[in-house]
Design an enzyme around this catalytic site. Sequence first.
Site, short mmCIF file in Angstrom:
data_model
loop_
_atom_site.label_atom_id
_atom_site.label_comp_id
_atom_site.label_asym_id
_atom_site.label_seq_id
_atom_site.Cartn_x
_atom_site.Cartn_y
_atom_site.Cartn_z
N GLY A 1 0.85 -1.20 0.00
CA GLY A 1 0.00 0.00 0.00
C GLY A 1 0.87 1.24 0.00
N LEU A 2 0.20 2.37 -0.09
CA LEU A 2 0.92 3.64 -0.19
C LEU A 2 1.70 3.94 1.09
CD1 LEU A 2 -1.98 5.80 -1.69
CD2 LEU A 2 0.02 4.91 -2.92
N SER A 3 2.67 4.81 0.97
CA SER A 3 3.39 5.28 2.15
C SER A 3 2.38 5.96 3.08
CB SER A 3 4.47 6.28 1.73
OG SER A 3 5.14 6.77 2.85
N GLY A 4 2.45 5.64 4.35
CA GLY A 4 1.53 6.23 5.32
C GLY A 4 0.19 5.52 5.42
N GLY B 1 -0.32 2.67 6.62
CA GLY B 1 -0.41 1.97 7.91
C GLY B 1 0.20 0.58 7.91
N LYS B 2 0.94 0.24 6.88
CA LYS B 2 1.52 -1.11 6.76
C LYS B 2 2.37 -1.48 7.98
CE LYS B 2 3.71 -0.05 2.96
NZ LYS B 2 3.29 1.36 2.89
N SER B 3 3.31 -0.59 8.32
CA SER B 3 4.24 -0.91 9.42
C SER B 3 3.49 -0.97 10.75
CB SER B 3 5.35 0.13 9.52
OG SER B 3 6.12 0.11 8.35
N SER C 1 5.78 -1.86 -2.29
CA SER C 1 5.74 -2.82 -3.41
C SER C 1 4.67 -2.44 -4.44
CB SER C 1 5.54 -4.26 -2.90
OG SER C 1 4.52 -4.37 -1.94
N1 LIG Z 1 -6.13 3.39 11.86
C1 LIG Z 1 -4.84 3.46 11.61
N2 LIG Z 1 -4.20 2.44 10.98
C2 LIG Z 1 -2.87 2.52 10.70
N3 LIG Z 1 -2.10 3.58 11.01
C3 LIG Z 1 -2.69 4.63 11.64
C4 LIG Z 1 -4.07 4.61 11.96
N4 LIG Z 1 -4.38 5.77 12.56
C5 LIG Z 1 -3.25 6.47 12.64
N5 LIG Z 1 -2.23 5.80 12.10
C6 LIG Z 1 -0.86 6.29 12.04
O1 LIG Z 1 -0.53 6.46 10.67
C7 LIG Z 1 0.85 6.20 10.48
C8 LIG Z 1 1.01 5.14 9.42
O2 LIG Z 1 2.38 5.03 9.17
P1 LIG Z 1 3.12 3.69 8.81
O3 LIG Z 1 4.57 3.98 9.03
O4 LIG Z 1 2.52 2.54 9.50
O5 LIG Z 1 2.78 3.61 7.26
P2 LIG Z 1 3.48 2.72 6.16
O6 LIG Z 1 2.38 2.24 5.29
O7 LIG Z 1 4.36 1.70 6.80
O8 LIG Z 1 4.36 3.77 5.35
P3 LIG Z 1 5.78 3.57 4.62
O9 LIG Z 1 5.51 2.87 3.33
O10 LIG Z 1 6.26 4.97 4.37
O11 LIG Z 1 6.69 2.82 5.53
C9 LIG Z 1 1.43 5.75 11.81
O12 LIG Z 1 2.02 6.86 12.45
C10 LIG Z 1 0.18 5.30 12.56
O13 LIG Z 1 0.33 5.41 13.96
MG LIG Z 2 6.42 1.31 6.78
#
Ligand SMILES: Nc1ncnc2c1ncn2[C@@H]1O[C@H](COP(=O)(O)OP(=O)(O)OP(=O)(O)O)[C@@H](O)[C@H]1O
Ligand SMILES: [Mg+2]
Length: 217
Positions: free
Chosen positions: A40-43, A45-47, A114
């Site tokens: 999924g996109l950056s941000g 929530g994957k991590s 990805s």
């Molecule tokens: N319902 C939710 N589900 C997931 N994340 C959330 C939610 N609400 C708030 N957040 C916040 O949104 C952010 C998501 O960031 P995260 O690093 O998990 O994204 P990512 O998909 O891993 O991005 P990247 O590809 O840049 O690593 C985190 O700071 C998380 O705490």
């Molecule tokens: Mg991440």
Amino acid sequence: MYINKVATKDNNLTWHSCVITKKERAHMKKQNPCIIWLTGLSGSGKSAIANEVENLLSLKGYHTHLLDGDNIRHGLNNDLSFSDEDRSENIRRIGEVSKLFVDAGLIVLASFISPFRKERQAVRDLVGSKEFLEVHINTPICVCEQRDPKGLYKKARKGEIKFFTGIDSPYEDPINPEITIDSSKCTIKQSAEIIFQHLIDNGTLKSHRSKERELLG
Ligand SMILES: Nc1ncnc2c1ncn2[C@@H]1O[C@H](COP(=O)(O)OP(=O)(O)OP(=O)(O)O)[C@@H](O)[C@H]1O
Ligand SMILES: [Mg+2]
């Protein structure tokens, strides 16, 4: 740029079979190994979600490992850029590493943007569909951009980062993912529980497993 040196018969390479099989290693762990691939996109929530799933699994005594985008680029893949070609190589290597952990009997959480279908499919083909669970974290880009946990969208909008997925580089939605989650509609914990329940329903996890994680230190 990474130069791919294809291993061919001409390289005098011979596969050496291991005495202990993947099945035996998994049996020792009393679990069914697999890859839970969050895309999924950056941000999106994957991590955050992958960490919560790992926490749930760990509490039940399952042996896991978590592979995460930025961490891998700090080490194994620190020679790769964000060009389409290097992104493909990034995912190919991660697929191979994930497969090694699955061979070792572990449940692997892989959290990577990805963006390309072809590469995700290649990882699925590598381990086999039965052991590959594609989880599309399908959070609207406006929400991802509002969260912007690393400040990357801001930089991309200013043109300070080129080829940023969702802005000036494509993200190809999965066509048939095992699970789709819009994290703007549920909490991190709820998302993790959806994945955990799917693993029980598809037989990867045993619903009755009760071993609690032993606290260390
Ligand atoms: N319902 C939710 N589900 C997931 N994340 C959330 C939610 N609400 C708030 N957040 C916040 O949104 C952010 C998501 O960031 P995260 O690093 O998990 O994204 P990512 O998909 O891993 O991005 P990247 O590809 O840049 O690593 C985190 O700071 C998380 O705490
Ligand atoms: Mg991440």
